[in-house]
Design a protein around this motif. Sequence first.
Motif, short mmCIF file in Angstrom:
data_model
loop_
_atom_site.label_atom_id
_atom_site.label_comp_id
_atom_site.label_asym_id
_atom_site.label_seq_id
_atom_site.Cartn_x
_atom_site.Cartn_y
_atom_site.Cartn_z
N ALA A 187 0.58 -1.17 0.21
CA ALA A 187 -0.25 0.44 -0.21
C ALA A 187 1.15 1.50 -0.30
O ALA A 187 0.39 1.89 -0.91
CB ALA A 187 -0.78 0.52 1.34
N MET A 188 2.12 1.34 0.83
CA MET A 188 2.56 2.27 1.15
C MET A 188 3.73 2.48 -0.14
O MET A 188 3.74 3.52 -1.15
CB MET A 188 4.24 2.62 1.81
CG MET A 188 4.50 3.32 2.26
SD MET A 188 3.67 5.22 3.22
CE MET A 188 3.36 6.12 1.73
N SER A 189 3.95 1.48 -1.09
CA SER A 189 4.65 1.56 -2.31
C SER A 189 3.59 1.99 -3.41
O SER A 189 3.96 2.99 -4.55
CB SER A 189 5.20 -0.09 -3.16
OG SER A 189 5.62 0.10 -3.84
N ASN A 190 2.71 1.66 -3.27
CA ASN A 190 0.92 2.52 -4.40
C ASN A 190 1.25 4.19 -4.28
O ASN A 190 1.20 3.94 -5.39
CB ASN A 190 0.49 1.59 -4.09
CG ASN A 190 0.26 -0.10 -4.76
OD1 ASN A 190 0.95 -0.41 -5.40
ND2 ASN A 190 -0.73 -1.06 -4.19
N THR A 191 1.49 4.29 -2.96
CA THR A 191 0.93 5.36 -2.61
C THR A 191 1.93 6.72 -2.83
O THR A 191 1.97 7.69 -3.78
CB THR A 191 0.88 5.82 -1.71
OG1 THR A 191 -0.61 5.35 -0.63
CG2 THR A 191 0.53 6.77 -0.77
N MET A 192 3.08 6.38 -2.52
CA MET A 192 4.41 6.59 -3.31
C MET A 192 4.62 6.73 -4.86
O MET A 192 4.98 7.86 -5.33
CB MET A 192 6.11 6.05 -2.48
CG MET A 192 5.96 6.77 -1.21
SD MET A 192 7.38 6.49 0.16
CE MET A 192 8.01 8.24 -0.89
N SER A 193 4.16 5.51 -4.96
CA SER A 193 4.95 5.61 -6.55
C SER A 193 3.67 5.95 -7.47
O SER A 193 4.38 6.79 -8.34
CB SER A 193 4.77 3.92 -7.67
OG SER A 193 5.50 3.54 -7.25
N ASP A 194 2.52 6.16 -7.46
CA ASP A 194 1.85 6.79 -7.96
C ASP A 194 1.65 8.51 -7.74
O ASP A 194 1.96 9.40 -9.08
CB ASP A 194 0.05 6.79 -7.56
CG ASP A 194 0.05 5.36 -7.68
OD1 ASP A 194 -0.04 4.72 -8.17
OD2 ASP A 194 -1.38 5.09 -7.43
N ALA A 195 2.40 8.89 -7.02
CA ALA A 195 2.95 10.18 -5.90
C ALA A 195 3.81 11.04 -7.02
O ALA A 195 3.83 11.63 -8.32
CB ALA A 195 3.34 10.82 -5.33
N PHE A 196 4.82 9.96 -7.63
CA PHE A 196 5.60 10.46 -8.65
C PHE A 196 5.66 10.20 -9.90
O PHE A 196 6.07 10.81 -10.61
CB PHE A 196 7.17 9.41 -8.46
CG PHE A 196 8.23 9.54 -7.17
CD1 PHE A 196 9.43 10.15 -7.49
CD2 PHE A 196 8.02 9.83 -5.34
CE1 PHE A 196 10.11 11.04 -6.06
CE2 PHE A 196 8.62 10.42 -4.96
CZ PHE A 196 9.29 10.62 -4.77
N ILE A 197 4.13 9.32 -9.99
CA ILE A 197 4.52 8.88 -11.36
C ILE A 197 3.58 9.89 -12.34
O ILE A 197 3.65 11.11 -13.16
CB ILE A 197 2.94 7.42 -11.86
CG1 ILE A 197 3.93 6.74 -11.58
CG2 ILE A 197 2.58 7.72 -12.98
CD1 ILE A 197 3.60 5.19 -11.53
N ALA A 198 2.29 10.77 -10.77
CA ALA A 198 1.54 12.00 -11.14
C ALA A 198 2.43 13.27 -11.61
O ALA A 198 2.34 14.05 -12.99
CB ALA A 198 0.90 12.34 -10.20
N PHE A 199 3.99 13.28 -10.57
CA PHE A 199 4.66 14.67 -10.66
C PHE A 199 4.88 14.33 -11.84
O PHE A 199 5.31 14.70 -13.20
CB PHE A 199 5.82 14.28 -9.75
CG PHE A 199 6.70 15.76 -10.21
CD1 PHE A 199 6.23 16.54 -9.18
CD2 PHE A 199 7.80 15.21 -10.03
CE1 PHE A 199 6.77 17.81 -9.30
CE2 PHE A 199 9.14 17.26 -10.03
CZ PHE A 199 8.08 18.03 -9.36
N ALA A 200 5.90 13.18 -12.56
CA ALA A 200 6.52 13.03 -13.81
C ALA A 200 4.89 13.60 -14.91
O ALA A 200 5.90 13.69 -15.96
CB ALA A 200 6.59 11.29 -14.36
#
Length: 537
Positions: free
Chosen positions: A470-483
């Motif tokens: 869950a924590m990985s999904n949250t952080m990955s999604d934030a970085f992906i959105a930023f990209a």
Amino acid sequence: MDATRRTLITGAAALAAYAALPSAGFTAEKRSPVVKTTHGKVRGYVDSEVSVFKGLRYGADTGGARRFMPPVKPEPWTDVKDALTYGAASMQSGKGEEGETLSEDCLFLNVWTPAKPGKAGLADGGKRPVMFYIHGGAYNGGSGASPWYEGTKLARRGDVVVVTVNHRLNAFGYLYLARLFNDPSVADSGNAGQLDLVLALQWVRDNIAAFGGDPERVMLFGQSGGGAKIATLMGMPAAKGLFHRAATMSGQQVTVGGPFNATRRAKAFLDKLGVTDLAALRALSAQDMLAGLKAVDPIAASGGVYMGPVLDERSLTRHPFFPDATPEGLSVPMMCGNTHDETKGFIGWDAKAFPQTWDEVIARLPGQFNARIDIDPETVVAFYRQTYPTYSPADVYFAASTAGRSWKAAIIQAEERARSGAPAYVYQVDWKSPIQGGIFGAPHTIDIGLVFGTLDAKGSIVGTGPESVAMSNTMSDAFIAFARGGDPNGGSLPKWEPYTLPRRQTMVFDNTSRMADDPRGAERQFFNRVPFTQFGT
């Protein structure tokens, strides 16, 4: 085996490489994607519906007569080169990744793309965001081949193109010789490693569309030394326009080395080798060169000699975040993060290294501050014991060393961006590693596996349980959105506000993530009583 043979596999060696690769990649020729780059055609393989290209050459050999010189593009080729294994990493004191070759011929990068092979290769018009990761290891070690940085999961989750890169490190990339030898060939030697990264970004600009990526949406992200390299690139005119978002993860570069200290370090390096002229230095083998790194640093008066970027008035004409945020980087949306317990990542996962008494804390703190923060350790301990009366000696030691050693530079970066009117998105990881029951908290490097989704990679510290996922999904999604758009909002997080003064808005990543104004504000204010000195400056 030299790096060219290792990365451009032919004949019988190719058959052995095929046998070691995921079977899904080689069931049929159509599953071995071929892409035409500006230098020639390359063949990758498919893993979990992601096309993978490893060991792509972006620069020519930097050894021999080209040692200490700026990088140049490679010679083109006419055949199809297999890009199936990682290229060589820069020469370094450590062993590198398992099975990895170390060489001066190290200008290679790796690409993971969800673009599907077709008649036009992978140029499917997808224009995916590009997430270009720069590895840590200070400016001394590391490579883009760590299993923690394996890009398959991140590329698939975000429909993004992931790139990792190797470049020259330590003396091969940052030995400042311009004031010791009146020779134009070493005028840029103090920042050669940074210029390698510029060349790699130029390769991305010219080639990434052929891999289904968008050269106008390139995001740099990097942890520890990788973050510092990114902050430095933000102040380099040669890098302007080559990337469009930047995320520094527990790695900042407020100031770089000055030319006089860099010259003293170069002199110590040469003295250790017993070398006095440039021809003799170039004649040394790459392996023999490494011995010079054992010289005692003449500025820190301890440890091996530091090598890092230099204010050479050529590639770098000002410091990245002094006296303010570099103007070249203000148009680039920025994310700046750290972890709550950074220095717990520097003790080798050994609980026996936790201080047990207050006297031990007082004795050990100066070594952690290492002249970054010059303050009486007894005063530090007294402050923490009053502010956090339930803290143990170990709690105080790691909190204070983190705040003084690592966090202070992140605050400076965020504050200078805010003052310049281009505030960064700031985060703090509080989520605890499950290792040994969570006693290591949120240490240095914990955000790497969370962002890449490499939870089960060799040596991973993030675990594979439901909370880890869950924590990985949250952080990955934030970085992906930023990209994707230069803004990390849009996923499961609460609204993430940019860092402004005096509020200092910060996203705190945890099982329940939250926005907080000025988290650990008392510690920030306490350490403001003394100036911060970037190590290497």
